[in-house]
Enzyme design. Structure first.
Site, PDB file in Angstrom:
ATOM      1  N   LYS A 292       0.872  -1.198   0.070  1.00 32.96           N
ATOM      2  CA  LYS A 292       0.078   0.103  -0.074  1.00 32.96           C
ATOM      3  C   LYS A 292       0.587   1.388  -0.002  1.00 32.96           C
ATOM      4  O   LYS A 292       0.541   2.185  -0.899  1.00 32.96           O
ATOM      5  CB  LYS A 292      -1.003   0.075   1.084  1.00 32.96           C
ATOM      6  CG  LYS A 292      -1.504   1.153   1.637  1.00 32.96           C
ATOM      7  CD  LYS A 292      -2.413   1.348   2.722  1.00 32.96           C
ATOM      8  CE  LYS A 292      -1.756   1.498   4.017  1.00 32.96           C
ATOM      9  NZ  LYS A 292      -1.460   2.992   4.290  1.00 32.96           N
ATOM     10  N   ASN A 293       1.922   1.199   0.930  1.00 28.40           N
ATOM     11  CA  ASN A 293       2.750   2.642   1.008  1.00 28.40           C
ATOM     12  C   ASN A 293       3.585   2.964   0.108  1.00 28.40           C
ATOM     13  O   ASN A 293       4.237   4.018  -0.164  1.00 28.40           O
ATOM     14  CB  ASN A 293       3.479   2.557   2.313  1.00 28.40           C
ATOM     15  CG  ASN A 293       2.524   2.671   3.467  1.00 28.40           C
ATOM     16  OD1 ASN A 293       1.134   3.070   3.476  1.00 28.40           O
ATOM     17  ND2 ASN A 293       2.741   2.696   4.760  1.00 28.40           N
TER      18      ASN A 293
ATOM     19  N   ARG B 137      -8.519  -0.366   5.074  1.00 30.94           N
ATOM     20  CA  ARG B 137      -7.676   0.741   4.318  1.00 30.94           C
ATOM     21  C   ARG B 137      -6.278   0.064   4.157  1.00 30.94           C
ATOM     22  O   ARG B 137      -5.582   0.346   3.173  1.00 30.94           O
ATOM     23  CB  ARG B 137      -7.480   1.712   5.416  1.00 30.94           C
ATOM     24  CG  ARG B 137      -8.352   2.616   5.756  1.00 30.94           C
ATOM     25  CD  ARG B 137      -7.935   3.640   6.797  1.00 30.94           C
ATOM     26  NE  ARG B 137      -6.967   4.355   5.894  1.00 30.94           N
ATOM     27  CZ  ARG B 137      -6.181   5.263   6.685  1.00 30.94           C
ATOM     28  NH1 ARG B 137      -6.557   5.631   7.858  1.00 30.94           N
ATOM     29  NH2 ARG B 137      -5.219   5.923   5.935  1.00 30.94           N
TER      30      ARG B 137
ATOM     31  N   CYS C 126      -4.662  13.372  13.741  1.00 33.27           N
ATOM     32  CA  CYS C 126      -5.117  12.119  13.398  1.00 33.27           C
ATOM     33  C   CYS C 126      -4.733  11.118  14.569  1.00 33.27           C
ATOM     34  O   CYS C 126      -4.295  11.639  15.684  1.00 33.27           O
ATOM     35  CB  CYS C 126      -4.899  11.504  12.137  1.00 33.27           C
ATOM     36  SG  CYS C 126      -3.175  10.826  12.414  1.00 33.27           S
TER      37      CYS C 126
ATOM     38  N   ASP D 110       4.587   0.487  12.238  1.00 29.70           N
ATOM     39  CA  ASP D 110       3.187   0.000  11.969  1.00 29.70           C
ATOM     40  C   ASP D 110       3.216  -1.508  12.228  1.00 29.70           C
ATOM     41  O   ASP D 110       2.058  -1.987  12.218  1.00 29.70           O
ATOM     42  CB  ASP D 110       3.383   0.050  10.248  1.00 29.70           C
ATOM     43  CG  ASP D 110       2.950   1.349   9.772  1.00 29.70           C
ATOM     44  OD1 ASP D 110       2.862   2.203  10.471  1.00 29.70           O
ATOM     45  OD2 ASP D 110       3.204   1.630   8.651  1.00 29.70           O
TER      46      ASP D 110
ATOM     47  N   ARG E 297       1.162  14.515  13.472  1.00 30.70           N
ATOM     48  CA  ARG E 297       1.678  14.342  12.268  1.00 30.70           C
ATOM     49  C   ARG E 297       1.473  15.340  11.387  1.00 30.70           C
ATOM     50  O   ARG E 297       0.710  15.518  10.413  1.00 30.70           O
ATOM     51  CB  ARG E 297       0.761  12.986  11.823  1.00 30.70           C
ATOM     52  CG  ARG E 297       0.831  11.608  12.005  1.00 30.70           C
ATOM     53  CD  ARG E 297      -0.077  10.628  11.576  1.00 30.70           C
ATOM     54  NE  ARG E 297       0.858   9.900  10.410  1.00 30.70           N
ATOM     55  CZ  ARG E 297       0.294   8.909   9.853  1.00 30.70           C
ATOM     56  NH1 ARG E 297      -0.846   8.510   9.987  1.00 30.70           N
ATOM     57  NH2 ARG E 297       1.236   8.392   8.940  1.00 30.70           N
TER      58      ARG E 297
HETATM   59  C1  UD1 Z   1       4.498   6.712   6.772  1.00 32.77           C
HETATM   60  C2  UD1 Z   1       3.712   5.669   6.476  1.00 32.77           C
HETATM   61  C3  UD1 Z   1       3.241   5.099   7.890  1.00 32.77           C
HETATM   62  C4  UD1 Z   1       4.222   4.895   8.826  1.00 32.77           C
HETATM   63  C5  UD1 Z   1       5.275   5.899   8.946  1.00 32.77           C
HETATM   64  C6  UD1 Z   1       6.467   5.802   9.680  1.00 32.77           C
HETATM   65  C7  UD1 Z   1       2.752   6.027   4.413  1.00 32.77           C
HETATM   66  C8  UD1 Z   1       1.257   6.471   3.690  1.00 32.77           C
HETATM   67  N1  UD1 Z   1       2.491   6.005   5.697  1.00 32.77           N
HETATM   68  O1  UD1 Z   1       3.868   7.749   7.198  1.00 32.77           O
HETATM   69  O2  UD1 Z   1       2.524   3.930   7.701  1.00 32.77           O
HETATM   70  O3  UD1 Z   1       3.676   4.548   9.931  1.00 32.77           O
HETATM   71  O4  UD1 Z   1       5.370   6.450   7.528  1.00 32.77           O
HETATM   72  O5  UD1 Z   1       7.172   4.810   8.912  1.00 32.77           O
HETATM   73  O6  UD1 Z   1       3.574   5.423   3.898  1.00 32.77           O
HETATM   74  N2  UD1 Z   1       6.876  14.415  10.740  1.00 32.77           N
HETATM   75  C9  UD1 Z   1       7.080  16.016  11.255  1.00 32.77           C
HETATM   76  N3  UD1 Z   1       6.849  16.502   9.952  1.00 32.77           N
HETATM   77  C10 UD1 Z   1       6.552  16.251   8.519  1.00 32.77           C
HETATM   78  C11 UD1 Z   1       6.566  14.937   8.624  1.00 32.77           C
HETATM   79  C12 UD1 Z   1       6.650  13.973   9.483  1.00 32.77           C
HETATM   80  O7  UD1 Z   1       7.355  16.133  12.123  1.00 32.77           O
HETATM   81  O8  UD1 Z   1       6.541  17.218   7.865  1.00 32.77           O
HETATM   82  C13 UD1 Z   1       7.255  13.713  11.726  1.00 32.77           C
HETATM   83  C14 UD1 Z   1       5.905  12.691  12.177  1.00 32.77           C
HETATM   84  O9  UD1 Z   1       5.007  13.296  13.025  1.00 32.77           O
HETATM   85  C15 UD1 Z   1       6.417  11.299  12.918  1.00 32.77           C
HETATM   86  C16 UD1 Z   1       7.619  11.133  11.851  1.00 32.77           C
HETATM   87  O10 UD1 Z   1       8.127  12.369  11.544  1.00 32.77           O
HETATM   88  O11 UD1 Z   1       6.865  11.532  14.112  1.00 32.77           O
HETATM   89  C17 UD1 Z   1       7.689  10.331  10.829  1.00 32.77           C
HETATM   90  O12 UD1 Z   1       6.712  10.602   9.987  1.00 32.77           O
HETATM   91  P1  UD1 Z   1       6.621   9.896   8.570  1.00 32.77           P
HETATM   92  O13 UD1 Z   1       7.579   8.976   8.096  1.00 32.77           O
HETATM   93  O14 UD1 Z   1       6.454  11.435   7.701  1.00 32.77           O
HETATM   94  O15 UD1 Z   1       5.255   9.161   8.500  1.00 32.77           O
HETATM   95  P2  UD1 Z   1       4.148   9.131   7.188  1.00 32.77           P
HETATM   96  O16 UD1 Z   1       4.773   9.415   5.977  1.00 32.77           O
HETATM   97  O17 UD1 Z   1       2.983  10.059   7.466  1.00 32.77           O
END
Ligand code: UD1
Length: 422
Positions: A22-23, A398, A118, A306, A123
């Site tokens: 999915k990701n 999902r 969320c 995850d 996030r």
């Molecule tokens: C993706 C995955 C999710 C997985 C996560 C971590 C998808 C669709 N989702 O989510 O399943 O749990 O990676 O492996 O691929 N952060 C910030 N600012 C930002 C972006 C992130 O502070 O602009 C923080 C987040 O709050 C979190 C950390 O960085 O604490 C990691 O998040 P991130 O790797 O971005 O997760 P997602 O891409 O949302």
């Protein structure tokens, strides 16, 4: 609303074929916006999140045809149009913000609703946005929407303040058609990033270093549509290994990439499970003596956040004490309350959870609060004595393709039932 009825206590046995990731599929579907013509994607899982992202790219003028039996998605782009991506789509799935990268690259404009909070913490998307700014975009927020504008994106050197899968993906998609060289530092090394980079490279992008901390991109003027097969889903793979482990059965995952589940397999071996693997399969079976384990979630190749909730379900069945240290997301323990309702003894403090194992889980009516928390409840119910009813299964829809069918094939007693008001 549908719910799962699970009669626990059956040892799972057999082989289960892993679906497309999915990701990886989500950003690859979005990246198809970068080229005019017809993109063909194979091994696309038939999931709610995939249907949502298809709606998102349709907002921008994409024409799609999804053969859900064959898992083939065809995407036709004639011309992408300026449109806003509405709150309804972004709030159901945060990955909708991935369209910002390709929109900026092709239109010099993006108008996407801010995701908001969320179930698993705040996030934010600040790193995505600072990356776009570093490429020359101006960012503003109006009526709850992020508006990004850039006449021409220009290559840059950008250091991510925190490792983020989403930001690495989004900024990489924006940079592939920027003028000159972009160097991204402190990148996420997740296989999903690599699969996207491989797709973009096939399209004609010049990208080096995906899968390492440093990605170097030389901007190109145009990309072409291609055919690509999505890699296997490592989180689904891990979930089925944990299903085998929690029921003390013997489960083999096939069509998988063993390297992608190494962190989980190491933890399972440490507990005392027996792991065997080949080129594209991994088998778990119960060893003679099991013990508790310490797991700390980390960016890839560390233990994936995850799989933290599903792993915690297993921990409740192990002798002694196990500990979880969740370092990626705050507030990712929403499954704990529900596991307690099934008889688990878990204490939490901040981002640590201490699991006092060895308790027999007992069936209970429980509710999913998010996708992976949902998976942990399904696992717990498979091990628990009695009949569990699990509600709000739209969360697991999902991210798990044919969950009840696949578990039934392994010998689980699970039924998807209609009805129930909550
Ligand atoms: C993706 C995955 C999710 C997985 C996560 C971590 C998808 C669709 N989702 O989510 O399943 O749990 O990676 O492996 O691929 N952060 C910030 N600012 C930002 C972006 C992130 O502070 O602009 C923080 C987040 O709050 C979190 C950390 O960085 O604490 C990691 O998040 P991130 O790797 O971005 O997760 P997602 O891409 O949302």
């Amino acid at each position: 609303m549908d719910y799962y009825k699970i009669i626990g206590g059956k040892k799972l046995k057999g082989e289960v074929e892993i679906s497309g990731a999915k990701n990886a599929a989500l950003p690859i579907i979005v990246a198809s916006l970068l080229a005019d013509g017809e993109t063909e994607l194979h091994n696309v899982p038939n999931l709610k999140d995939i249907l949502t992202i298809i709606k998102v790219i349709e907002c921008l003028g994409a024409e799609t045809e999804f053969n859900t039996e064959k898992n083939i998605l065809k995407i036709k782009i004639n011309k992408i149009k300026k449109a806003e991506i509405p709150y309804d789509l972004v709030k159901t799935m945060r990955a909708s913000v991935y369209v910002m990268g390709p929109m900026l690259a092709r239109l010099g404009f993006a108008d996407v609703s801010l995701p908001g909070g969320c179930a698993i913490g705040e996030r934010p998307i600040d790193i995505h946005l600072s990356g776009f700014e570093s490429l020359g975009a101006e960012i503003g927020v109006e009526r709850g929407y992020v508006i990004a504008k850039a006449k021409k994106l220009k290559g840059t050197r950008f250091i991510m303040r925190k490792v983020s899968v989403g930001a690495t993906i989004n900024i990489m998609m924006a940079a592939v058609m920027a003028e000159g060289e972009t160097i991204l530092e402190n990148c996420a090394m997740e296989p999903d990033v690599v699969d996207l980079a491989n797709f973009l490279i096939k399209m004609g992008a010049q990208i080096e270093g995906a899968g390492s901390e440093r990605i170097v991109i030389h901007g190109v003027k145009k990309l072409k549509p291609v055919t690509h097969t999505i890699m296997p889903d490592r989180i689904e793979a891990g979930t089925y290994l944990l299903a085998g482990a929690i029921t003390r059965g013997e489960v083999t995952i096939t069509h998988a990439v063993p390297e992608h589940v190494s962190a989980l397999c190491n933890a399972l071996s440490e507990i005392g499970f027996i792991i065997k693997q080949g080129n594209d399969w991994v088998r778990v079976s119960a060893g003679k003596k099991l013990r508790g384990v310490y797991v700390k979630t980390l960016p890839y190749p560390g233990f994936p956040t995850d799989l933290q909730a599903p792993m915690m379900a297993l921990m409740t069945t192990l002798p002694g004490i196990s500990v979880v240290n969740e370092t990626i997301f705050e507030n990712r323990f929403t499954h704990v309350g529900e596991l307690r309702r099934m008889g688990a003894h878990i204490e939490t403090e901040g981002n640590m959870a201490i699991v006092h194992g060895g308790k027999k889980l007992s069936a209970a009516p429980v509710m999913m609060s998010d996708l992976r928390a949902g998976a942990s409840l399904v696992l717990a119910a498979l091990a628990a004595k009695g009949i569990s009813e699990i509600r709000r299964i739209y969360h697991s829809d999902r991210g798990y393709e044919k969950l009840s069918e696949k578990l039934s094939m392994l010998g689980a007693d699970i039924k998807r039932e209609k009805g129930g008001g909550y």
